[in-house]
Design an enzyme around this catalytic site. Structure first.
Site, PDB file in Angstrom:
ATOM      1  N   HIS A 130       8.951   4.125  -6.590  1.00 11.90           N
ATOM      2  CA  HIS A 130       9.730   4.427  -5.378  1.00 11.90           C
ATOM      3  C   HIS A 130      11.100   3.764  -5.393  1.00 11.90           C
ATOM      4  O   HIS A 130      11.720   3.574  -4.342  1.00 11.90           O
ATOM      5  CB  HIS A 130       8.922   4.030  -4.132  1.00 11.90           C
ATOM      6  N   CYS A 138      25.672   6.572  -5.278  1.00 13.44           N
ATOM      7  CA  CYS A 138      26.407   7.468  -4.374  1.00 13.44           C
ATOM      8  C   CYS A 138      25.489   8.601  -3.937  1.00 13.44           C
ATOM      9  O   CYS A 138      24.787   9.181  -4.775  1.00 13.44           O
ATOM     10  CB  CYS A 138      27.628   8.043  -5.080  1.00 13.44           C
ATOM     11  N   CYS A 166      31.728   5.309  -2.257  1.00 16.20           N
ATOM     12  CA  CYS A 166      31.710   5.492  -3.715  1.00 16.20           C
ATOM     13  C   CYS A 166      33.129   5.382  -4.261  1.00 16.20           C
ATOM     14  O   CYS A 166      34.047   6.021  -3.738  1.00 16.20           O
ATOM     15  CB  CYS A 166      31.139   6.866  -4.048  1.00 16.20           C
ATOM     16  N   GLY A 206      -3.293  -4.433  -3.266  1.00 18.66           N
ATOM     17  CA  GLY A 206      -2.429  -4.475  -2.096  1.00 18.66           C
ATOM     18  C   GLY A 206      -1.809  -3.158  -1.713  1.00 18.66           C
ATOM     19  O   GLY A 206      -0.665  -3.092  -1.283  1.00 18.66           O
ATOM     20  N   SER A 208      -2.627   0.564   0.542  1.00 20.16           N
ATOM     21  CA  SER A 208      -3.504   1.315   1.443  1.00 20.16           C
ATOM     22  C   SER A 208      -3.790   2.695   0.871  1.00 20.16           C
ATOM     23  O   SER A 208      -4.598   3.444   1.393  1.00 20.16           O
ATOM     24  CB  SER A 208      -2.834   1.448   2.809  1.00 20.16           C
ATOM     25  N   ASN A 232      -7.986  -6.101  -2.297  1.00 21.20           N
ATOM     26  CA  ASN A 232      -7.444  -5.875  -0.953  1.00 21.20           C
ATOM     27  C   ASN A 232      -8.358  -6.559   0.060  1.00 21.20           C
ATOM     28  O   ASN A 232      -9.573  -6.460  -0.063  1.00 21.20           O
ATOM     29  CB  ASN A 232      -7.401  -4.361  -0.670  1.00 21.20           C
TER      30      ASN A 232
HETATM   31  C1  BV8 Z   1       7.060  13.614  -2.343  1.00 12.41           C
HETATM   32  C2  BV8 Z   1      10.405   3.492  -0.746  1.00 12.41           C
HETATM   33  C3  BV8 Z   1       7.587  15.805  -3.243  1.00 12.41           C
HETATM   34  C4  BV8 Z   1      11.286   3.385   0.450  1.00 12.41           C
HETATM   35  C5  BV8 Z   1       8.371   4.710  -0.106  1.00 12.41           C
HETATM   36  C6  BV8 Z   1       0.091  14.920   0.119  1.00 12.41           C
HETATM   37  C7  BV8 Z   1      -0.634  14.692   1.240  1.00 12.41           C
HETATM   38  C8  BV8 Z   1       0.029  14.211   2.400  1.00 12.41           C
HETATM   39  C9  BV8 Z   1       1.389  13.931   2.425  1.00 12.41           C
HETATM   40  C10 BV8 Z   1       2.090  14.161   1.293  1.00 12.41           C
HETATM   41  C11 BV8 Z   1       1.471  14.668   0.159  1.00 12.41           C
HETATM   42  N1  BV8 Z   1       2.421  14.777  -0.791  1.00 12.41           N
HETATM   43  C12 BV8 Z   1       3.626  14.380  -0.285  1.00 12.41           C
HETATM   44  C13 BV8 Z   1       3.441  13.991   0.986  1.00 12.41           C
HETATM   45  C14 BV8 Z   1       4.446  13.467   1.847  1.00 12.41           C
HETATM   46  C15 BV8 Z   1       4.644  11.949   1.653  1.00 12.41           C
HETATM   47  C16 BV8 Z   1       3.393  11.158   1.978  1.00 12.41           C
HETATM   48  O1  BV8 Z   1       2.614  10.786   1.130  1.00 12.41           O
HETATM   49  N2  BV8 Z   1       3.252  10.872   3.272  1.00 12.41           N
HETATM   50  C17 BV8 Z   1       2.120  10.012   3.708  1.00 12.41           C
HETATM   51  C18 BV8 Z   1       2.622   9.051   4.738  1.00 12.41           C
HETATM   52  C19 BV8 Z   1       1.015  10.831   4.209  1.00 12.41           C
HETATM   53  N3  BV8 Z   1       5.053  11.643   0.289  1.00 12.41           N
HETATM   54  C20 BV8 Z   1       6.370  11.771  -0.003  1.00 12.41           C
HETATM   55  O2  BV8 Z   1       7.208  12.147   0.783  1.00 12.41           O
HETATM   56  C21 BV8 Z   1       6.763  11.417  -1.429  1.00 12.41           C
HETATM   57  N4  BV8 Z   1       7.581  12.444  -2.001  1.00 12.41           N
HETATM   58  O3  BV8 Z   1       5.903  13.875  -2.177  1.00 12.41           O
HETATM   59  O4  BV8 Z   1       8.005  14.474  -2.910  1.00 12.41           O
HETATM   60  C22 BV8 Z   1       7.533  16.481  -1.977  1.00 12.41           C
HETATM   61  C23 BV8 Z   1       8.691  16.540  -1.245  1.00 12.41           C
HETATM   62  C24 BV8 Z   1       8.599  17.224  -0.040  1.00 12.41           C
HETATM   63  C25 BV8 Z   1       7.386  17.728   0.470  1.00 12.41           C
HETATM   64  C26 BV8 Z   1       6.246  17.618  -0.307  1.00 12.41           C
HETATM   65  C27 BV8 Z   1       6.306  17.002  -1.543  1.00 12.41           C
HETATM   66  C28 BV8 Z   1       7.656  10.155  -1.451  1.00 12.41           C
HETATM   67  C29 BV8 Z   1       6.910   8.966  -1.000  1.00 12.41           C
HETATM   68  C30 BV8 Z   1       7.724   7.693  -1.252  1.00 12.41           C
HETATM   69  C31 BV8 Z   1       8.373   7.187   0.004  1.00 12.41           C
HETATM   70  N5  BV8 Z   1       8.995   5.877  -0.218  1.00 12.41           N
HETATM   71  N6  BV8 Z   1       8.999   3.517  -0.360  1.00 12.41           N
HETATM   72  C32 BV8 Z   1      11.178   2.066   1.177  1.00 12.41           C
HETATM   73  O5  BV8 Z   1      10.375   1.197   0.756  1.00 12.41           O
HETATM   74  O6  BV8 Z   1      11.910   1.924   2.148  1.00 12.41           O
HETATM   75  S1  BV8 Z   1       6.702   4.719   0.335  1.00 12.41           S
HETATM   76  C33 BV8 Z   1       6.359   3.095   0.850  1.00 12.41           C
HETATM   77  O7  BV8 Z   1       5.257   3.215   1.712  1.00 12.41           O
HETATM   78  C34 BV8 Z   1       5.930   2.134  -0.224  1.00 12.41           C
HETATM   79  O8  BV8 Z   1       6.650   2.282  -1.405  1.00 12.41           O
HETATM   80  C35 BV8 Z   1       4.448   2.486  -0.391  1.00 12.41           C
HETATM   81  O9  BV8 Z   1       4.292   3.574  -1.244  1.00 12.41           O
HETATM   82  C36 BV8 Z   1       4.070   2.921   1.015  1.00 12.41           C
HETATM   83  C37 BV8 Z   1       3.369   1.824   1.741  1.00 12.41           C
HETATM   84  O10 BV8 Z   1       2.086   1.759   1.223  1.00 12.41           O
HETATM   85  P1  BV8 Z   1       1.537   0.362   0.619  1.00 12.41           P
HETATM   86  O11 BV8 Z   1       2.477  -0.171  -0.376  1.00 12.41           O
HETATM   87  O12 BV8 Z   1       0.149   0.624   0.244  1.00 12.41           O
HETATM   88  O13 BV8 Z   1       1.627  -0.634   1.867  1.00 12.41           O
HETATM   89  P2  BV8 Z   1       0.829  -0.575   3.248  1.00 12.41           P
HETATM   90  O14 BV8 Z   1       1.604  -1.420   4.164  1.00 12.41           O
HETATM   91  O15 BV8 Z   1       0.514   0.827   3.623  1.00 12.41           O
HETATM   92  O16 BV8 Z   1      -0.575  -1.280   2.920  1.00 12.41           O
HETATM   93  C38 BV8 Z   1      -0.587  -2.611   2.527  1.00 12.41           C
HETATM   94  C39 BV8 Z   1      -1.996  -2.872   2.007  1.00 12.41           C
HETATM   95  O17 BV8 Z   1      -2.028  -4.206   1.522  1.00 12.41           O
HETATM   96  C40 BV8 Z   1      -3.075  -2.752   3.095  1.00 12.41           C
HETATM   97  O18 BV8 Z   1      -4.177  -2.022   2.577  1.00 12.41           O
HETATM   98  C41 BV8 Z   1      -3.463  -4.214   3.371  1.00 12.41           C
HETATM   99  O19 BV8 Z   1      -4.826  -4.345   3.689  1.00 12.41           O
HETATM  100  C42 BV8 Z   1      -3.164  -4.857   2.036  1.00 12.41           C
HETATM  101  N7  BV8 Z   1      -2.835  -6.291   2.085  1.00 12.41           N
HETATM  102  C43 BV8 Z   1      -2.244  -6.995   3.086  1.00 12.41           C
HETATM  103  N8  BV8 Z   1      -2.107  -8.297   2.715  1.00 12.41           N
HETATM  104  C44 BV8 Z   1      -2.602  -8.403   1.440  1.00 12.41           C
HETATM  105  C45 BV8 Z   1      -3.046  -7.112   1.036  1.00 12.41           C
HETATM  106  N9  BV8 Z   1      -3.584  -6.875  -0.177  1.00 12.41           N
HETATM  107  C46 BV8 Z   1      -3.702  -7.950  -1.028  1.00 12.41           C
HETATM  108  N10 BV8 Z   1      -3.270  -9.207  -0.710  1.00 12.41           N
HETATM  109  C47 BV8 Z   1      -2.733  -9.473   0.498  1.00 12.41           C
HETATM  110  N11 BV8 Z   1      -2.341 -10.718   0.786  1.00 12.41           N
HETATM  111 ZN    ZN Z   2      30.264   9.477  -5.533  1.00 12.22          ZN
END
Ligand code: BV8
Ligand code: ZN
Length: 269
Positions: A130, A138, A166, A206, A208, A232
């Site tokens: 990601h 840009c 840019c 780590g 979800s 996790n």
């Molecule tokens: C795309 C960068 C083609 C930016 C990020 C299929 C089904 C449904 C939806 C979709 C699908 N395909 C595509 C989609 C849409 C969408 C998607 O998945 N939506 C979700 C919400 C349903 N996906 C996209 O848009 C992707 N692109 O598919 O392109 C396309 C285009 C158009 C239409 C269709 C297809 C792009 C996704 C990337 C987005 N960018 N990050 C930024 O960071 O600002 S995603 C971002 O959120 C992170 O990178 C990461 O991926 C996600 C967060 O998840 P986690 O990292 O798991 O973190 P979270 O907080 O959720 O969980 C933390 C976990 O840690 C918990 O379980 C907790 O218990 C645990 N924890 C806590 N403390 C600890 C711990 N574990 C261990 N130790 C600890 N101490």
């Molecule tokens: Zn440019």
């Protein structure tokens, strides 16, 4: 008949079968999410936003539409997060993962995180699915834009900040991350998919596992016969495909795992 989900074991001990799986592995993949950086003080995506952004849903802010609508709000958010990451330090989970590289024949680290804590812990060749805070470009001609040295001087509560322009075409600079609705860089996703389909053991640490296509990788590994080890403190959809569910904070579990299997290794603290 699908095998029942692997029982979750508290992180107090590392099951012998986990040790065996790792000692027999030729190729180990480590797949991480925001939880691996939680013990470094970096909020996960599940944690509510604070300051200027407390009323926003991260999945709404991390979109091209949000940047078009209010570039200063989004750029300010990313500079504030970059500051938090620059102030943070790798935790024992990052350090344990880095040390794995010298303990197993082959290691591939794949992360959803846009921070650089894996690299600062010593991991190399990390696949950032990601993107990264440190690769702004840009939004029109995609030319890379230099990251100013030093910590961004952002107020604790954050502020709206106009993105720079840019030097080539004058358009706005955007964060070098993948936003929701944007496709993942092929030069990241393809090698990641290849690695998970050709590994013996895959850690999922780590995450979800709700954001796709990244969340599909552990399932692909399991389909190809790899043992998936989930680390996790909470249950996730991956419980169903994981061979082992180690319940606990990544820093504690990964440090204990290294010291249990390779007792001569210095503690990753
Ligand atoms: C795309 C960068 C083609 C930016 C990020 C299929 C089904 C449904 C939806 C979709 C699908 N395909 C595509 C989609 C849409 C969408 C998607 O998945 N939506 C979700 C919400 C349903 N996906 C996209 O848009 C992707 N692109 O598919 O392109 C396309 C285009 C158009 C239409 C269709 C297809 C792009 C996704 C990337 C987005 N960018 N990050 C930024 O960071 O600002 S995603 C971002 O959120 C992170 O990178 C990461 O991926 C996600 C967060 O998840 P986690 O990292 O798991 O973190 P979270 O907080 O959720 O969980 C933390 C976990 O840690 C918990 O379980 C907790 O218990 C645990 N924890 C806590 N403390 C600890 C711990 N574990 C261990 N130790 C600890 N101490
Ligand atoms: Zn440019």
């Amino acid at each position: 008949m699908k095998a029942p989900p692997a029982a979750a074991t508290s992180a107090a001990v590392i099951p012998a079968s986990v040790c065996t799986a790792l000692l027999d592995a030729r190729h180990v993949v480590v797949f991480t999410g925001a939880g691996v950086s939680a013990e470094s003080g970096i909020a996960t995506f599940r944690d509510a936003l604070t300051g200027l952004w407390e009323t926003f849903d991260p999945e709404m802010l991390a979109t091209p539409e949000a940047f078009l609508r209010d570039p200063a709000l989004v750029w300010g958010w990313y500079e504030w997060r970059r500051k938090m990451v620059m102030r943070a330090r790798p935790n024992p989970a990052h350090l344990a993962i880095a040390s794995l590289a010298s303990l197993v024949p082959r290691l591939t680290v794949i992360t959803q995180n846009v921070d650089d804590l894996h690299e600062r812990a010593g991991s190399t060749g990390v696949i950032h699915l990601h993107g990264s805070f440190f690769r702004p470009r840009c939004c029109a001609c995609s030319r890379p834009h230099g990251v100013p040295a030093g910590e961004p001087d952002e107020p604790d509560g954050g502020r709206r900040l106009e993105p720079p322009r840019c030097g080539h075409c004058g358009e706005r600079i955007r964060p070098g991350v993948v936003w929701f609705g944007e496709s993942l860089p092929v030069d990241a996703y393809r090698p990641a998919e290849h690695a998970v389909r050709n590994c013996d053991v895959m850690f999922s640490i780590g995450t979800s596992a709700v954001v796709y296509p990244a969340a599909g990788l552990p399932y692909a590994a399991a389909e190809c016969g790899a043992k998936v080890i989930q680390v996790n403190p909470a249950a996730t959809d991956l419980d169903a495909v994981a061979s082992f569910n180690l319940r606990g904070p990544a820093g504690t579990v990964m440090d204990l795992l290294i010291r249990t299997i390779w007792p001569s290794m210095p503690a990753s603290r």
